[in-house]
Structures are given as structure tokens and as C-alpha cells.
Design an enzyme around this catalytic site. Structure first.
Site, short mmCIF file in Angstrom:
data_model
loop_
_atom_site.label_atom_id
_atom_site.label_comp_id
_atom_site.label_asym_id
_atom_site.label_seq_id
_atom_site.Cartn_x
_atom_site.Cartn_y
_atom_site.Cartn_z
N GLU A 56 3.19 13.98 16.70
CA GLU A 56 3.77 13.23 18.18
C GLU A 56 4.60 14.44 18.52
O GLU A 56 4.16 14.54 20.07
CB GLU A 56 4.48 12.42 18.00
CG GLU A 56 5.55 11.45 19.56
CD GLU A 56 6.17 11.77 20.27
OE1 GLU A 56 6.24 11.83 20.99
OE2 GLU A 56 6.66 12.96 19.95
N ASP A 102 6.88 13.84 12.17
CA ASP A 102 6.81 15.79 12.36
C ASP A 102 8.29 15.91 13.58
O ASP A 102 8.84 14.53 14.07
CB ASP A 102 5.57 15.88 13.29
CG ASP A 102 5.94 15.29 14.36
OD1 ASP A 102 5.60 14.33 14.30
OD2 ASP A 102 5.20 16.12 15.42
ZN LIG Z 1 10.36 11.02 18.69
#
Ligand SMILES: [Zn+2]
Length: 409
Positions: A174, A79
Site C-alpha cells: 500500500e 507493509d
Molecule cells: Zn496505511
């Protein structure tokens, strides 16, 4: 074009922005577009046990040696940050950078300048990849993905290189702090791992903050201001007393390196009730505990002075310094250092003034320090990455694998 650059340019045009508000896994469906592509590519490379589980892509390159070699993991996240658009990314190649301003976008007159980002001057003569000024680049962390994939490709094309089991994973979300939530440590099958999610060439990280949040509630008593003498208790003013009792030199704006802080990041309130929102950060277990104590003690002291029960503090732990989990297996840091030196990269070991998925994974039983990707200025339009740093990252990954295979007999 080398495999890592080619891959990088293909991955960054896929919009994979995550979303804090969403409760699903992954937080946005579009992350799966990259997950499916990576699943396909891992299969084409001949990896085994390739699968997507809860948005995580996993694959294994089996050992080609009879020696006992530890199983090494490499992890990157798919992401990009919700802070800035990742839609219609148009990467630009700046060949043989001359050290001057880079015009990212003539229409909007957006310039990437060494006056603002002096680290650009380290890359004179190199090739840089930048944005067109309207999006982030997504080197965080698609550079990490491209580097791991290129290393795998190299190993599959060079079966003569002896190696143990190599496990790879590409994680979602993340950037919204949920990258490790659904990670299958047992199924992953590595003895230890590296996230490839750091910044500039040479970065190697295995220490991060201990983190907690604290909510301080201050109760007041509202009375008409005209008849308030000895009756009104103004929660806003009491909250100010609380703020003033914490050391003014221990804030994010006054600390660096290994120094910890209290950070007041939000206040909401009125005369009747005021709430202070703090985060506490500290690298050391003992001073971290002391900070939490201080926040309770200040409330206690002000309660003694102003009336019991006016101040309440609620502290919640958030994450821990991974150092205690890395120290017993410090060879994984030393090996990464040795690998960097062997390919001509100077290791830069610094504490992370934040948290990482690697820290979470370390406490889930998978010790996971962080390696550089080569990128700069993450989460915004000025993000850029020198191509040679990506190539060096591939070399470091391969060298780590090679050094572990050499070690054993
Ligand atoms: Zn990163």
C-alpha cells in the site's frame, strides 16, 4: 492482555517494509512472513477459503444467519513505509501516561514530547505504545490488521452473535501505491468494504483528492553569453515565467480542508531545456478540470508571447475522488457513523488530502471508505498508538457487522 494488543505486538516485530524500486509482487519477500502468519491464524480461527494470492491474504467468515445480510469486507495493509526503518521494531508500553515527555531512547536522547505533538495530552491516564526511537512502529497498518483479526476472533468465540458474510483481506505494498493493483474484487466476495487504515480515534473518510501529474517542458536556445543578444532563449528564465503565472495561493503550503492546489515538486534544467514537475490535486471534478486547463492555457499564452512550441505540457491522471462511488451507497458511511456513536466514539469525518487504496478499490467496483486505527505520527520514529483506541476500533468493526445484521429480516 486483550487479544488486539497481543496481536499488534506480535505483528509489529515482523519487518514488512515495502520497496518503491522493486517491480515484483509483493515488492519485498519479507512481507510474506506476515502473510503466512496471518494465513495460519485465519485458518485457526476457522475462516473459509483462506488463501494467499499475489501477496494478498484473503479469508471469509460465512454468514450464520438465514437473513439476507450484505457481505461486508474489512481490509488492512501489511507493509510499512519505505520512509523509515521497520527492522527490529521494539515497541514500548507506557502505562498510565502522565502528560509529560516520553524518553523513547536514552542513548540517543530521543523524546516524544507533547510540546511537539500536543495530541498526546488527549491520552493522559491511558496506555500508549511507542517505538524505541530507532524505527517506525508500524501501527500503519498493523493496528488495522490486529483490529480486524481481534474482531474475527470475537465473532468465532461468540456464535450467538448473528452476522452476514464477513470478508477480510490483508494487502501488500500500500505504501508504494500498488496495494490495489492485484486485488481480486470478485474473489473477495464483499458487497462493500472498509479499509481500517486511518489515524486518530473516530476518523472516518470517504472523500479524497482527484489527482493528476503534469510535466512542463520548456525549450530554450543556448548561445555563448558574450554574443547572445537577441539570440539566446534561456529555458530556466522562461520556466520561471510559467511558475509565476500559476496562483501563488494555491500550493500545498497555503491550502487545507477542501482546497485544491498545484504543487511544483521538482525542477531540472539548464538554458537549453528545463522541465517542471507538478502534481495537481482537487476534490471537485469541475475545478480539477479547470486546473488542468489552466496549466495548458498558461503554456499557450507563453507560446504566443515567446515563440510557438517552446512550452509543452503533458498531463496524466493518477487517481479519482471516491466520493462519487460512495454516494450511491452512502449507508456504508452512515452505518459506520452510527456504529461509532453506539460505542461512544465521536465520528470525525474529514476529506483525505491524498489518495487511498480504498479509492482505487471503489473504482474497481468495491466501494471502500476508511476507518480509524487509532494511531498517530505515521511513517516515523514518533509513531504511537493508545491501546484503548485499538480496542474501540474492534468494537466499531463488530458494531458495523451487528447493525447490518439487525437491519434485515
Ligand atoms: Zn496505511
Amino acid at each position: 492482555m486483550s487479544s488486539v494488543i497481543d496481536r499488534f505486538l506480535r505483528y509489529v516485530v515482523i519487518d514488512t517494509q515495502s520497496n518503491e524500486e522493486s517491480q515484483t509482487t509483493p515488492s519485498t519477500d519479507k512481507q510474506l512472513n506476515l502473510a503466512w502468519l496471518l494465513e495460519q491464524e485465519l485458518k485457526e480461527l476457522g475462516l473459509q477459503n483462506v488463501r494467499i494470492q499475489e501477496g494478498n491474504v484473503y479469508g471469509t467468515l460465512p454468514a450464520n444467519s438465514a437473513k439476507t445480510i450484505p457481505a461486508i469486507g474489512f481490509i488492512a495493509h501489511m507493509d510499512t513505509s519505505p520512509d523509515f526503518s521497520g527492522e527490529h521494531v521494539k515497541p514500548q508500553r507506557i502505562e498510565n501516561y502522565d502528560g509529560k515527555d516520553i524518553l523513547l531512547n536514552p542513548e540517543q536522547n530521543l523524546v516524544l514530547s507533547p510540546a511537539d505533538f500536543p495530541e498526546l495530552l488527549d491520552y493522559i491516564g491511558k496506555t500508549l505504545i511507542t517505538t524505541d526511537g530507532t524505527t517506525l512502529l508500524g501501527a500503519d497498518d498493523k493496528a488495522g490488521i490486529a483490529e480486524i483479526m481481534a474482531a474475527l476472533e470475537y465473532l468465532t468465540k461468540h456464535p450467538e452473535i448473528e452476522h452476514g458474510k464477513v470478508c477480510v483481506a490483508f494487502t501488500p505494498d500500500e505504501e508504494v501505491g500498488r496495494g490495489a493493483d492485484q486485488f481480486d474484487v470478485a474473489g473477495f466476495g464483499a458487497d462493500f468494504a472498509y479499509t481500517v487504515d486511518g489515524g486518530a480515534l473516530g476518523e472516518l473518510e470517504y472523500e479524497n483528492f482527484n489527482a493528476a501529474k503534469a510535466i512542463v517542458k520548456v525549450k530554450g536556445r543556448n548561445v555563448h553569453p558574450g554574443t547572445a543578444k537577441n539570440k539566446m532563449i534561456n529555458a530556466i528564465l522562461l520556466a520561471n515565467d510559467y511558475i509565476a503565472k500559476l496562483p501563488p495561493q494555491e500550493t500545498p503550503a497555503t491550502t487545507e480542508g477542501y482546497e485544491g492546489f498545484y504543487h511544483l515538486h521538482d525542477i531540472q534544467g539548464d538554458v537549453e531545456e528545463t522541465t517542471l514537475y507538478y502534481i495537481i490535486r482537487d476534490f471537485y471534478e469541475d475545478s480539477f478540470a479547470k486546473r488542468k486547463e489552466t496549466m495548458l492555457n498558461v503554456a499557450e499564452e507563453l507560446n504566443q508571447k515567446n515563440g510557438l512550441g517552446l512550452f509543452t505540457v503533458e498531463i496524466t491522471d493518477q487517481y479519482q475522488n471516491m466520493k462519487e462511488k460512495i454516494q450511491p451507497v452512502i449507508h456504508i458511511v452512515e452505518k459506520a457513523q452510527a456504529a461509532m456513536e453506539a460505542v461512544g466514539v465521536k465520528p470525525l469525518i474529514n476529506p483525505i488530502r491524498g489518495g487511498t487504496d480504498g479509492a482505487r478499490l471503489s473504482f474497481m467496483g468495491l466501494p471502500t471508505p476508511n476507518l480509524f486505527t487509532g494511531g498517530h505520527n505515521y511513517h516515523g520514529r514518533y509513531e504511537f498508538i493508545p491501546t484503548f483506541a485499538m480496542e474501540k476500533s474492534v468494537e466499531v468493526i463488530l458494531k458495523i457487522i451487528e447493525l447490518y445484521a439487525e437491519d434485515r429480516s
